[in-house]
Write a protein that holds these residues in place. Structure first.
Motif, short mmCIF file in Angstrom:
data_model
loop_
_atom_site.label_atom_id
_atom_site.label_comp_id
_atom_site.label_asym_id
_atom_site.label_seq_id
_atom_site.Cartn_x
_atom_site.Cartn_y
_atom_site.Cartn_z
N SER B 12 -9.04 1.36 19.44
CA SER B 12 -10.38 1.15 18.97
C SER B 12 -9.39 0.16 18.09
O SER B 12 -9.25 0.59 16.60
N ALA B 13 -9.08 -0.85 17.48
CA ALA B 13 -7.90 -1.66 17.00
C ALA B 13 -9.48 -1.00 15.13
O ALA B 13 -10.39 -1.60 15.11
N HIS B 14 -8.87 -1.08 14.49
CA HIS B 14 -8.92 -1.09 12.92
C HIS B 14 -10.24 -0.58 12.70
O HIS B 14 -11.33 -0.67 12.29
N TYR B 15 -10.25 0.53 14.02
CA TYR B 15 -11.87 1.76 13.84
C TYR B 15 -11.81 2.57 13.95
O TYR B 15 -11.46 3.61 13.20
N GLY B 16 -10.93 3.47 14.76
CA GLY B 16 -10.59 4.98 15.98
C GLY B 16 -9.04 4.68 14.43
O GLY B 16 -8.07 4.22 14.71
N VAL B 17 -9.76 6.34 14.54
CA VAL B 17 -8.25 7.30 14.10
C VAL B 17 -7.29 7.64 14.84
O VAL B 17 -5.62 8.03 14.42
N ASP B 215 -11.72 5.58 6.55
CA ASP B 215 -11.79 4.05 5.01
C ASP B 215 -11.07 3.09 5.05
O ASP B 215 -11.48 2.08 5.32
N ILE B 216 -9.60 3.61 4.87
CA ILE B 216 -8.61 2.53 4.31
C ILE B 216 -8.51 1.47 6.19
O ILE B 216 -9.17 0.04 5.79
N LEU B 217 -9.04 2.13 7.47
CA LEU B 217 -8.95 0.77 8.72
C LEU B 217 -10.40 -0.16 8.89
O LEU B 217 -9.94 -1.00 8.72
N ASP B 218 -11.07 0.50 7.98
CA ASP B 218 -12.39 -0.19 7.81
C ASP B 218 -11.92 -1.37 6.44
O ASP B 218 -12.47 -2.90 6.90
N ALA B 219 -11.33 -1.28 5.82
CA ALA B 219 -11.46 -2.36 4.25
C ALA B 219 -10.36 -2.99 5.03
O ALA B 219 -10.27 -4.06 4.93
N VAL B 220 -8.92 -2.56 5.66
CA VAL B 220 -7.55 -3.45 6.31
C VAL B 220 -8.58 -4.55 7.53
O VAL B 220 -8.24 -5.57 7.36
N ARG B 221 -10.03 -3.72 7.77
CA ARG B 221 -10.78 -4.58 8.91
C ARG B 221 -10.56 -5.44 7.95
O ARG B 221 -11.53 -7.50 8.95
N ALA B 222 -11.73 -5.83 7.08
CA ALA B 222 -12.49 -6.49 6.80
C ALA B 222 -11.48 -7.60 5.42
O ALA B 222 -12.35 -7.87 4.79
N GLN B 232 -17.23 4.42 4.81
CA GLN B 232 -18.56 5.68 4.97
C GLN B 232 -18.71 6.28 4.70
O GLN B 232 -18.79 6.55 3.52
N PRO B 233 -20.49 6.01 5.23
CA PRO B 233 -21.59 6.58 4.25
C PRO B 233 -21.44 8.35 4.04
O PRO B 233 -21.79 8.62 2.92
N THR B 234 -20.64 8.74 4.75
CA THR B 234 -19.96 10.24 4.86
C THR B 234 -18.52 10.55 5.93
O THR B 234 -18.20 9.34 6.11
N ALA B 235 -18.21 11.32 4.87
CA ALA B 235 -16.91 11.66 6.32
C ALA B 235 -17.36 12.82 7.39
O ALA B 235 -16.71 13.91 7.73
N GLN B 236 -18.30 12.56 8.36
CA GLN B 236 -18.61 13.34 8.88
C GLN B 236 -18.19 12.67 10.64
O GLN B 236 -19.02 13.79 11.28
N ALA B 237 -17.50 11.69 11.25
CA ALA B 237 -17.66 11.36 12.40
C ALA B 237 -16.31 11.98 12.96
O ALA B 237 -15.59 11.44 13.62
N TRP B 238 -16.27 13.12 12.84
CA TRP B 238 -15.38 13.70 13.58
C TRP B 238 -15.51 14.39 14.66
O TRP B 238 -16.68 14.90 14.54
N LEU B 239 -14.48 15.19 15.74
CA LEU B 239 -14.93 15.51 16.61
C LEU B 239 -15.26 16.84 16.52
O LEU B 239 -14.44 17.82 16.43
#
Lengths: 95, 331
Positions: B12-17, B215-222, B232-239
């Motif tokens: 997922s370009a500029h989104y998934g890590v 966070d960095i991907l979000d900034a780069v995308r924008a 991101q509102p939190t850092a909880q989007a992990w597996l």
């Protein structure tokens, strides 16, 4: 809303949910299920380097919003407690 | 068992890590026997995902996250579409065609009607749509609006068996998107609309640390600085491992005062949908089966070997024009 920002001693359940706390020599106990949430920290301002695996505490602040009443009182108030590992800070009283 | 149904990989370009092999290994370690990949706007990660799942010994689940156009032709939100499995690839084929339809537009997006047209077949739906926090319904609910009107628009094109409410909490501050309160409102809407609710963590990275990269991907995308975009509102989007997701379900149900049964139902609905979407790598996705283009596509009508011999003989004369008769005989 009242900003407090004072260290408090918090009693928790084994899984870390607050049961009550002591603030200015008065005991408070929670009267409703507490609500846990996180807010972000500006890690790119606060940190020069972040070690791999340091993770959450650098990235976000853990806050618990609890409804509690002081011992011997019936009025409930809503408090926000911020946890930093084993340390707790009473950040603010919402009302 | 908890199975993650909404996972953005590094494809997922500029989104998934993280890469599919990292995600599959972590899912297995977290106690799951299946894992979905639902990259944004495309199926780019699917071959690697299937390979990673086969290597980890778990079942792959295939999906995509797409923008959906509302009736005015503007993007109203994003949904996850999951392919059902064990249907000789019918689910995966529907996914492929849906993505092609999305890319036929200038803005990569589909309409509700296009989703329905691809997913509904004579033998029933071959895929399921997840209406999560970023869907039109979820966004509406997030601003304390009534999501029911939009939900009815979905129900007008898709049967309930092809629709799920995706409940997600990244434990952001109460009232914000991805908070417990947002999750409980979605859960309540699901109940009112009689649409089953499933739990996901809308995963973008395998471990909490990955939030920094996200966070960095979000900034780069924008194309903006970090303090301009806001993180991101939190850092909880992990597996998160299964045990944490089960605890999360209980927490959401408790905050919403939905009763202990609600958490149980959320988890069993998730497992039920995961089972429906398990992909047979070989029979659904042709994993490891070489595919040659049909001879007719490259203009061959007779026996391919005869045609090849004729073309080779003709080629000798054109490619070795200056070689002389003796040399041509040798060739």
């Amino acid at each position: 809303m009242l900003d407090v920002d004072e260290r408090v001693v918090v009693r928790t359940t084994p899984d870390g949910s607050p049961l009550g706390f002591e603030w200015r020599d008065r005991q408070y106990r929670t009267t409703e299920a507490p609500l846990r949430f996180y807010t972000r920290r500006p890690w790119w301002v606060e940190q020069d380097r972040i070690q791999k695996g340091v993770g959450p505490q650098v990235l976000e602040t853990e806050t618990w919003r609890i409804t509690a009443a002081g011992r011997g009182r019936s009025t409930e108030r809503v408090f926000e407690l911020v946890r930093d590992n084993a340390d707790w800070v009473l950040a603010r009283i919402l009302g | 068992m908890f199975i993650h149904l909404h996972v953005g990989s590094a494809f997922s370009a500029h989104y998934g890590v993280d890469w599919p092999d990292t995600l599959a290994a972590a899912a297995k370690a977290g106690g799951a026997d299946a894992l979905a990949v639902t990259d944004r706007d495309g199926l780019y990660g699917i071959p690697k995902h299937i390979g990673a799942c086969v290597a980890a010994g778990i079942d792959p689940i295939l999906g995509v996250e797409l923008a959906v156009l509302d009736d005015t032709g503007t993007v109203g939100g994003r949904v996850v579409v999951l392919a059902h499995g064990h249907n000789q690839g019918a689910g995966y084929a529907a996914l492929c065609r849906l993505v092609s339809a999305a890319h036929a537009r200038k803005t990569v997006a589909v309409t509700r009607a296009e989703i329905a047209a691809r997913l509904l077949t004579e033998t029933g739906p071959v895929g399921t749509v997840l209406l999560g926090p970023l869907s039109d319904v979820g966004l509406k609910v997030g601003t304390r609006g009534d999501g029911m009107v939009l939900m009815e628009q979905w129900l007008a094109v898709l049967p309930r068996e092809a629709l799920r409410v995706e409940v997600v909490s990244h434990l952001s501050a109460p009232g914000l998107p991805f908070s417990h309160t947002h999750a409980t409102r979605m859960l309540r809407l699901a109940g009112r609309a009689k649409v089953k609710a499933v739990l996901s963590n809308a995963v973008r990275y395998v471990l909490p640390d990955g939030a920094i990269t996200a966070d960095i991907l979000d900034a780069v995308r924008a194309l903006r600085r970090l303090d301009e975009t806001g993180v991101q509102p939190t850092a909880q989007a992990w597996l998160k491992p299964g045990s944490m997701m089960q605890a999360l379900a209980a927490e959401i149900a408790a905050v919403g005062q939905a009763g202990a049964g609600a958490a149980k139902a959320l988890l069993s609905n998730t497992e039920e949908l995961a089972d429906r979407c398990r992909i047979d790598p070989v029979r659904d996705a042709g994993w490891g089966v070489p595919v040659m283009p049909e001879a007719s596509i490259i203009g061959i009508t007779g026996d391919p070997l005869t045609v090849l011999w004729e073309r080779a003989c003709a080629g000798v004369n054109t490619l070795y024009t200056g070689a002389g008769t003796a040399a041509l005989e040798v060739v």
